[in-house]
Write a protein that holds these residues in place. Sequence first.
Motif, PDB file in Angstrom:
ATOM      1  N   ILE A  25     -27.784 -89.612  42.401  1.00  0.00           N
ATOM      2  CA  ILE A  25     -27.934 -89.663  43.868  1.00  0.00           C
ATOM      3  C   ILE A  25     -27.513 -91.041  44.058  1.00  0.00           C
ATOM      4  O   ILE A  25     -26.894 -90.935  45.320  1.00  0.00           O
ATOM      5  N   TYR A  26     -28.037 -91.948  43.705  1.00  0.00           N
ATOM      6  CA  TYR A  26     -27.495 -93.362  44.311  1.00  0.00           C
ATOM      7  C   TYR A  26     -25.766 -93.323  44.049  1.00  0.00           C
ATOM      8  O   TYR A  26     -25.200 -94.124  44.820  1.00  0.00           O
ATOM      9  N   GLY A  27     -25.222 -92.541  43.140  1.00  0.00           N
ATOM     10  CA  GLY A  27     -23.884 -92.621  43.001  1.00  0.00           C
ATOM     11  C   GLY A  27     -23.157 -92.010  44.229  1.00  0.00           C
ATOM     12  O   GLY A  27     -22.123 -92.519  44.868  1.00  0.00           O
ATOM     13  N   HIS A  68     -33.844 -89.233  51.934  1.00  0.00           N
ATOM     14  CA  HIS A  68     -34.166 -89.758  50.738  1.00  0.00           C
ATOM     15  C   HIS A  68     -35.323 -90.946  50.669  1.00  0.00           C
ATOM     16  O   HIS A  68     -36.094 -91.002  50.071  1.00  0.00           O
ATOM     17  N   HIS A  69     -35.068 -91.873  51.495  1.00  0.00           N
ATOM     18  CA  HIS A  69     -35.950 -92.969  51.637  1.00  0.00           C
ATOM     19  C   HIS A  69     -37.345 -92.532  51.945  1.00  0.00           C
ATOM     20  O   HIS A  69     -38.325 -92.900  51.623  1.00  0.00           O
ATOM     21  N   GLN A  70     -37.243 -91.490  53.132  1.00  0.00           N
ATOM     22  CA  GLN A  70     -38.640 -90.935  53.683  1.00  0.00           C
ATOM     23  C   GLN A  70     -39.293 -90.438  52.491  1.00  0.00           C
ATOM     24  O   GLN A  70     -40.612 -90.414  52.393  1.00  0.00           O
ATOM     25  N   LEU A  71     -38.661 -89.608  51.516  1.00  0.00           N
ATOM     26  CA  LEU A  71     -39.245 -89.000  50.529  1.00  0.00           C
ATOM     27  C   LEU A  71     -39.750 -89.995  49.457  1.00  0.00           C
ATOM     28  O   LEU A  71     -40.975 -89.811  48.930  1.00  0.00           O
ATOM     29  N   GLU A  72     -39.074 -91.169  49.169  1.00  0.00           N
ATOM     30  CA  GLU A  72     -39.522 -92.246  48.359  1.00  0.00           C
ATOM     31  C   GLU A  72     -40.996 -92.668  48.921  1.00  0.00           C
ATOM     32  O   GLU A  72     -41.704 -93.077  48.149  1.00  0.00           O
ATOM     33  N   ASP A  73     -40.913 -92.920  50.134  1.00  0.00           N
ATOM     34  CA  ASP A  73     -41.945 -93.642  50.860  1.00  0.00           C
ATOM     35  C   ASP A  73     -43.383 -92.522  50.619  1.00  0.00           C
ATOM     36  O   ASP A  73     -44.529 -93.033  50.481  1.00  0.00           O
ATOM     37  N   ALA A  97     -37.898-103.272  51.827  1.00  0.00           N
ATOM     38  CA  ALA A  97     -36.503-103.131  51.851  1.00  0.00           C
ATOM     39  C   ALA A  97     -36.007-101.726  52.570  1.00  0.00           C
ATOM     40  O   ALA A  97     -34.976-101.693  53.463  1.00  0.00           O
ATOM     41  N   HIS A  98     -36.750-100.648  52.644  1.00  0.00           N
ATOM     42  CA  HIS A  98     -36.728 -99.440  53.199  1.00  0.00           C
ATOM     43  C   HIS A  98     -36.557 -99.753  54.745  1.00  0.00           C
ATOM     44  O   HIS A  98     -36.085 -98.995  55.381  1.00  0.00           O
ATOM     45  N   GLU A  99     -37.857-100.531  55.288  1.00  0.00           N
ATOM     46  CA  GLU A  99     -37.835-100.600  56.722  1.00  0.00           C
ATOM     47  C   GLU A  99     -36.449-101.407  57.224  1.00  0.00           C
ATOM     48  O   GLU A  99     -35.921-100.905  58.206  1.00  0.00           O
ATOM     49  N   THR A 138     -28.007-103.955  47.236  1.00  0.00           N
ATOM     50  CA  THR A 138     -29.204-104.647  46.501  1.00  0.00           C
ATOM     51  C   THR A 138     -30.396-103.839  46.151  1.00  0.00           C
ATOM     52  O   THR A 138     -31.024-104.005  45.178  1.00  0.00           O
ATOM     53  N   HIS A 139     -30.966-103.230  47.247  1.00  0.00           N
ATOM     54  CA  HIS A 139     -32.149-102.321  46.965  1.00  0.00           C
ATOM     55  C   HIS A 139     -31.756-101.513  46.124  1.00  0.00           C
ATOM     56  O   HIS A 139     -32.891-101.197  45.015  1.00  0.00           O
ATOM     57  N   LEU A 140     -31.041-100.657  45.927  1.00  0.00           N
ATOM     58  CA  LEU A 140     -30.742 -99.808  44.984  1.00  0.00           C
ATOM     59  C   LEU A 140     -30.772-100.258  43.452  1.00  0.00           C
ATOM     60  O   LEU A 140     -31.467 -99.579  42.631  1.00  0.00           O
ATOM     61  N   ASP A 142     -32.421-102.871  42.787  1.00  0.00           N
ATOM     62  CA  ASP A 142     -33.872-103.324  42.472  1.00  0.00           C
ATOM     63  C   ASP A 142     -34.485-102.281  42.054  1.00  0.00           C
ATOM     64  O   ASP A 142     -35.437-102.259  41.126  1.00  0.00           O
ATOM     65  N   GLU A 143     -34.426-100.756  42.755  1.00  0.00           N
ATOM     66  CA  GLU A 143     -35.025 -99.792  42.288  1.00  0.00           C
ATOM     67  C   GLU A 143     -34.920 -99.424  40.951  1.00  0.00           C
ATOM     68  O   GLU A 143     -35.779 -98.809  40.065  1.00  0.00           O
ATOM     69  N   GLU A 144     -33.594 -99.458  40.476  1.00  0.00           N
ATOM     70  CA  GLU A 144     -33.037 -98.942  39.361  1.00  0.00           C
ATOM     71  C   GLU A 144     -33.930 -99.898  38.167  1.00  0.00           C
ATOM     72  O   GLU A 144     -34.192 -99.268  37.195  1.00  0.00           O
TER      73      GLU A 144
HETATM   74 FE   LIG Z   1     -35.384 -96.830  48.009  1.00  0.00          FE
END
Ligand SMILES: [Fe+2]
Length: 229
Positions: A25-27, A68-73, A97-99, A138-140, A142-144
């Motif tokens: 997905i990040y790809g 995607h970010h909403q789902l992670e949240d 970071a999401h905000e 940067t955030h992606l 960080d999550e990885e």
């Molecule tokens: Fe994220």
Amino acid sequence: MNQSKQTPSAAPETWGCKTDDLLTIYGVFRHGLGKAADLIRGAKPADRERVEFVSNHLKELLQALHNHHQLEDILWWDRLKQRAPESTPVVERMISAHEQVALLIEEVQGKLAQWVKSPQDKEELLSRLAHLNEVLFTHLKDEETYIMPLAAKVLTQKEWDEAHSIGMNEIPKNRMLVQLGYLLQCSPTPQLRQEVLDSLPGFVKLLYRLNGKKKFEKEWEKLYGEKPR
Ligand SMILES: [Fe+2]
């Protein structure tokens, strides 16, 4: 999205999941947003159809990122903090970071709408997009680095897969097969690409072969001026 906050409840013996599908997905985000500035620069202001085409593509990508970010949240943060309290500072960093990304998505969406109305003015759009990419990439990473290994330890496979099933439902039906094409195309490795294919129900694979693949290939070629791999 009509999803209430999940309460952490799975027993520790059921924890543990495979998380590398997130890289696929990040790809899509990395490729699509990484190429966005070139697409915007390359669209001649007089070619309204092209400007609208590029804008629609980017709007879809930004919507997918937002969803995607909403789902992670909704699905991850509370569970991770509850099951691995020592991860709270890292999780809080992801939330902030999401905000930031959410605000930048809104800004880029606004600038895209202005660009369609006034295609010769693209500098503000390009500048906001560059800022979004800087924060997002940067955030992606960080999550990885921190969230994928943590989630692999403390979320169940069912919980992890929930994000996919809800995410799929948010894609408009007429775009599902084309978006599958982007996912396959942007998979970072052949193995991850194969994992996407293996995860699909047989009828979806058939529909993709019969209909979606050609549609996706045509769209990709129109966007980037070259055939997908
Ligand atoms: Fe994220």
